[in-house]
Design a protein around this motif. Structure first.
Motif, PDB file in Angstrom:
ATOM      1  N   LYS A   1       0.838  -1.185   0.000  1.00 28.19           N
ATOM      2  CA  LYS A   1       0.000   0.000   0.000  1.00 28.19           C
ATOM      3  C   LYS A   1       0.881   1.247   0.000  1.00 28.19           C
ATOM      4  CE  LYS A   1      -3.919  -2.048   2.448  1.00 28.19           C
ATOM      5  NZ  LYS A   1      -4.790  -1.949   3.648  1.00 28.19           N
ATOM      6  N   ALA A   2       0.333   2.315  -0.535  1.00 30.48           N
ATOM      7  CA  ALA A   2       1.053   3.581  -0.508  1.00 30.48           C
ATOM      8  C   ALA A   2       1.147   4.094   0.927  1.00 30.48           C
ATOM      9  CB  ALA A   2       0.338   4.601  -1.392  1.00 30.48           C
ATOM     10  N   ILE A   3       2.191   4.832   1.204  1.00 35.43           N
ATOM     11  CA  ILE A   3       2.374   5.389   2.540  1.00 35.43           C
ATOM     12  C   ILE A   3       1.390   6.544   2.717  1.00 35.43           C
ATOM     13  CG2 ILE A   3       4.007   6.482   4.115  1.00 35.43           C
ATOM     14  CD1 ILE A   3       6.241   5.098   2.598  1.00 35.43           C
ATOM     15  N   ALA A   4       0.612   6.488   3.788  1.00 29.35           N
ATOM     16  CA  ALA A   4      -0.429   7.495   4.012  1.00 29.35           C
ATOM     17  C   ALA A   4       0.182   8.872   4.248  1.00 29.35           C
ATOM     18  CB  ALA A   4      -1.302   7.084   5.197  1.00 29.35           C
ATOM     19  N   GLU A   5      -0.615   9.901   3.956  1.00 26.18           N
ATOM     20  CA  GLU A   5      -0.137  11.272   4.101  1.00 26.18           C
ATOM     21  C   GLU A   5       0.092  11.655   5.557  1.00 26.18           C
ATOM     22  OE1 GLU A   5       0.766  13.333   1.787  1.00 26.18           O
ATOM     23  OE2 GLU A   5       0.249  11.970   0.141  1.00 26.18           O
ATOM     24  N   ASP A   6      -0.683  11.050   6.483  1.00 27.32           N
ATOM     25  CA  ASP A   6      -0.572  11.442   7.886  1.00 27.32           C
ATOM     26  C   ASP A   6       0.545  10.722   8.624  1.00 27.32           C
ATOM     27  OD1 ASP A   6      -1.741   8.972   7.727  1.00 27.32           O
ATOM     28  OD2 ASP A   6      -3.200   9.330   9.326  1.00 27.32           O
ATOM     29  N   VAL A   7       1.343   9.916   7.935  1.00 26.21           N
ATOM     30  CA  VAL A   7       2.470   9.229   8.576  1.00 26.21           C
ATOM     31  C   VAL A   7       3.586  10.230   8.826  1.00 26.21           C
ATOM     32  CG1 VAL A   7       4.278   7.496   8.226  1.00 26.21           C
ATOM     33  CG2 VAL A   7       1.916   6.979   7.608  1.00 26.21           C
ATOM     34  N   GLY A   8       4.152  10.202  10.029  1.00 23.93           N
ATOM     35  CA  GLY A   8       5.220  11.127  10.391  1.00 23.93           C
ATOM     36  C   GLY A   8       6.446  10.985   9.501  1.00 23.93           C
ATOM     37  N   PRO A   9       7.292  12.014   9.435  1.00 26.63           N
ATOM     38  CA  PRO A   9       8.442  11.987   8.529  1.00 26.63           C
ATOM     39  C   PRO A   9       9.451  10.887   8.843  1.00 26.63           C
ATOM     40  CG  PRO A   9       8.549  13.877  10.021  1.00 26.63           C
ATOM     41  CD  PRO A   9       7.199  13.289  10.174  1.00 26.63           C
ATOM     42  N   HIS A  10       9.659  10.598  10.130  1.00 21.39           N
ATOM     43  CA  HIS A  10      10.648   9.575  10.479  1.00 21.39           C
ATOM     44  C   HIS A  10      10.142   8.173  10.150  1.00 21.39           C
ATOM     45  CE1 HIS A  10      13.377  12.414  12.208  1.00 21.39           C
ATOM     46  NE2 HIS A  10      12.491  12.832  13.104  1.00 21.39           N
ATOM     47  N   ARG A  11       8.842   7.930  10.416  1.00 17.18           N
ATOM     48  CA  ARG A  11       8.287   6.627  10.043  1.00 17.18           C
ATOM     49  C   ARG A  11       8.251   6.472   8.522  1.00 17.18           C
ATOM     50  NH1 ARG A  11       2.685   6.075  12.484  1.00 17.18           N
ATOM     51  NH2 ARG A  11       2.859   8.311  12.836  1.00 17.18           N
ATOM     52  N   ARG A  12       7.970   7.564   7.817  1.00 16.73           N
ATOM     53  CA  ARG A  12       7.986   7.529   6.355  1.00 16.73           C
ATOM     54  C   ARG A  12       9.403   7.211   5.841  1.00 16.73           C
ATOM     55  NH1 ARG A  12       4.828   9.526   2.346  1.00 16.73           N
ATOM     56  NH2 ARG A  12       3.417  10.409   3.928  1.00 16.73           N
TER      57      ARG A  12
ATOM     58  N   LEU B   1      15.322   4.181  15.487  1.00 19.21           N
ATOM     59  CA  LEU B   1      15.252   4.972  16.723  1.00 19.21           C
ATOM     60  C   LEU B   1      14.441   6.249  16.507  1.00 19.21           C
ATOM     61  CD1 LEU B   1      18.884   4.621  18.124  1.00 19.21           C
ATOM     62  CD2 LEU B   1      16.792   3.855  19.235  1.00 19.21           C
ATOM     63  N   ASN B   2      14.660   6.927  15.392  1.00 20.10           N
ATOM     64  CA  ASN B   2      13.906   8.154  15.113  1.00 20.10           C
ATOM     65  C   ASN B   2      12.419   7.846  14.940  1.00 20.10           C
ATOM     66  OD1 ASN B   2      16.230   9.719  15.188  1.00 20.10           O
ATOM     67  ND2 ASN B   2      16.620   9.505  12.999  1.00 20.10           N
ATOM     68  N   ALA B   3      12.106   6.789  14.185  1.00 14.60           N
ATOM     69  CA  ALA B   3      10.700   6.438  13.965  1.00 14.60           C
ATOM     70  C   ALA B   3      10.021   6.002  15.252  1.00 14.60           C
ATOM     71  CB  ALA B   3      10.600   5.336  12.904  1.00 14.60           C
ATOM     72  N   HIS B   4      10.742   5.216  16.058  1.00 12.30           N
ATOM     73  CA  HIS B   4      10.166   4.739  17.323  1.00 12.30           C
ATOM     74  C   HIS B   4       9.910   5.910  18.264  1.00 12.30           C
ATOM     75  CE1 HIS B   4       9.863   2.522  21.130  1.00 12.30           C
ATOM     76  NE2 HIS B   4       9.519   1.488  20.387  1.00 12.30           N
ATOM     77  N   SER B   5      10.868   6.833  18.332  1.00  9.76           N
ATOM     78  CA  SER B   5      10.686   8.014  19.184  1.00  9.76           C
ATOM     79  C   SER B   5       9.519   8.854  18.701  1.00  9.76           C
ATOM     80  CB  SER B   5      11.974   8.841  19.177  1.00  9.76           C
ATOM     81  OG  SER B   5      11.807  10.011  19.957  1.00  9.76           O
ATOM     82  N   GLU B   6       9.388   9.004  17.386  1.00 17.09           N
ATOM     83  CA  GLU B   6       8.288   9.785  16.819  1.00 17.09           C
ATOM     84  C   GLU B   6       6.938   9.177  17.185  1.00 17.09           C
ATOM     85  OE1 GLU B   6       7.998  11.642  12.536  1.00 17.09           O
ATOM     86  OE2 GLU B   6       7.406   9.525  12.474  1.00 17.09           O
ATOM     87  N   MET B   7       6.809   7.868  17.050  1.00 23.58           N
ATOM     88  CA  MET B   7       5.536   7.217  17.357  1.00 23.58           C
ATOM     89  C   MET B   7       5.227   7.322  18.850  1.00 23.58           C
ATOM     90  SD  MET B   7       4.142   3.415  16.408  1.00 23.58           S
ATOM     91  CE  MET B   7       3.435   3.998  14.866  1.00 23.58           C
TER      92      MET B   7
END
Length: 315
Positions: free
Chosen positions: A12-23, A120-126
């Motif tokens: 699936k495409a990455i949703a627009e509301d996904v944070g920058p680090h998770r993206r 680490l960045n994505a986990h912290s963001e979430m």
């Protein structure tokens, strides 16, 4: 749904509301999977080379909807490294079905370090997003962090109205704000990152030490084999000389003169004595003593070369 349909499922495409680090993490993992799998192979088939990572988990991560545990990330990285090294393994593992243990090839340390930073960045963001959505959870989380690390002093001392909470472990009332909790989470993740780096260094040191130990053991085995071969060669030489000497001493067609026969008998006695010395040296626990005995016997064999030649035996 059939096995074939599951394999054909597209990302699936990455949703627009996904944070920058998770993206960023999802995009990097997508690129790695596309570079690792054979052309035309659906991304979901990578789950065949993992050890317990479900296809649904993989697609949630690739869509940026979930940040997996670090062990799951390592499982995915190693699976990519495995399929790059052995592309045919994917087909053979697929035929075996699920529930089997896959022997993976570990990804490079550079790849692990790069994805560890992204993770680490994505986990912290979430985590920060979850705490921002639930102020009570943020208060409990920050208080627990300070209990675990009393040296961490958050810069904020006031809480928004209605966010006052009591310490779950008792004591004075504790007021924390969402910014305070977010800062505590950020500091905690920094400590996790430093601890992970130290762990990687310690593991590298352990691996090097084990490699040196294994190399030293191999050298010891080679030296032991060399010593055994040298001892066998000395015994064979002595045994061969004994056979030749006895044949010469008992030769009735061309009997030895009395003086040479006496010399031959003395040499025979010495040879048997040397065989006994070598046998006793084998029971010696000191390798240097065994080596010294073999060298002494070898030198004595060289010294009696002329005595052998006088009675017609080539030493």
């Amino acid at each position: 749904m059939s096995q074939g349909n599951r394999r054909g499922r597209r990302m699936k495409a990455i949703a627009e509301d996904v944070g920058p680090h998770r993206r960023e993490l999802a995009v990097a993992l997508r690129d790695l999977i596309h570079a690792s799998l054979p052309a035309g192979t659906p991304a979901g088939t990578l789950a065949e080379l993992t050890n317990g990572t479900a296809r649904s988990t993989l697609f949630h991560v690739l869509a940026g909807r979930r940040v997996p545990s670090w062990s799951t990330m390592e499982d995915l990285l190693d699976a990519c490294a495995t399929v790059r090294q052995i592309p045919s393994l994917l087909e053979s593992v697929s035929r075996q079905g699920s529930g089997r243990r896959v022997t993976q090839i570990r990804a490079s340390s550079e790849e692990h370090e790069r994805f560890q930073r992204l993770w680490l960045n994505a986990h912290s963001e979430m985590t920060v997003e979850r705490l921002a959505d639930d102020p009570h959870l943020a208060a409990d989380h920050a208080a627990a962090l300070r209990l675990a690390s009393p040296s961490v002093a958050p810069p904020w001392r006031t809480a928004p109205p209605g966010h006052r909470r009591t310490r779950p472990w008792g004591g004075e009332p504790e007021t924390v704000s969402v910014p305070e909790a977010m800062e505590a989470v950020r500091l905690a993740h920094l400590r996790v990152k430093e601890a992970t780096t130290e762990l990687a260094r310690a593991q590298d040191g352990l691996d090097r030490a084990l490699a040196r130990q294994e190399q030293a053991a191999m050298v010891d085995e080679l030296m032991a084999f060399k010593n055994l071969r040298e001892a066998a060669e000395v015994r064979q030489r002595i045994t061969r000389l004994l056979v030749q000497l006895q044949s010469r001493l008992h030769d009735r067609t061309h009997p030895l003169p009395a003086k040479d026969r006496k010399t031959g008998l003395r040499i025979e006695e010495e040879l048997r004595e040397w065989l006994v010395r070598l046998a006793m040296a084998d029971d010696d626990q000191d390798p240097e003593a065994r080596r010294a005995t073999r060298e002494d016997v070898r030198q004595k064999l060289e010294q009696v070369r002329n005595r052998f030649s006088r009675i017609g035996i080539s030493a």
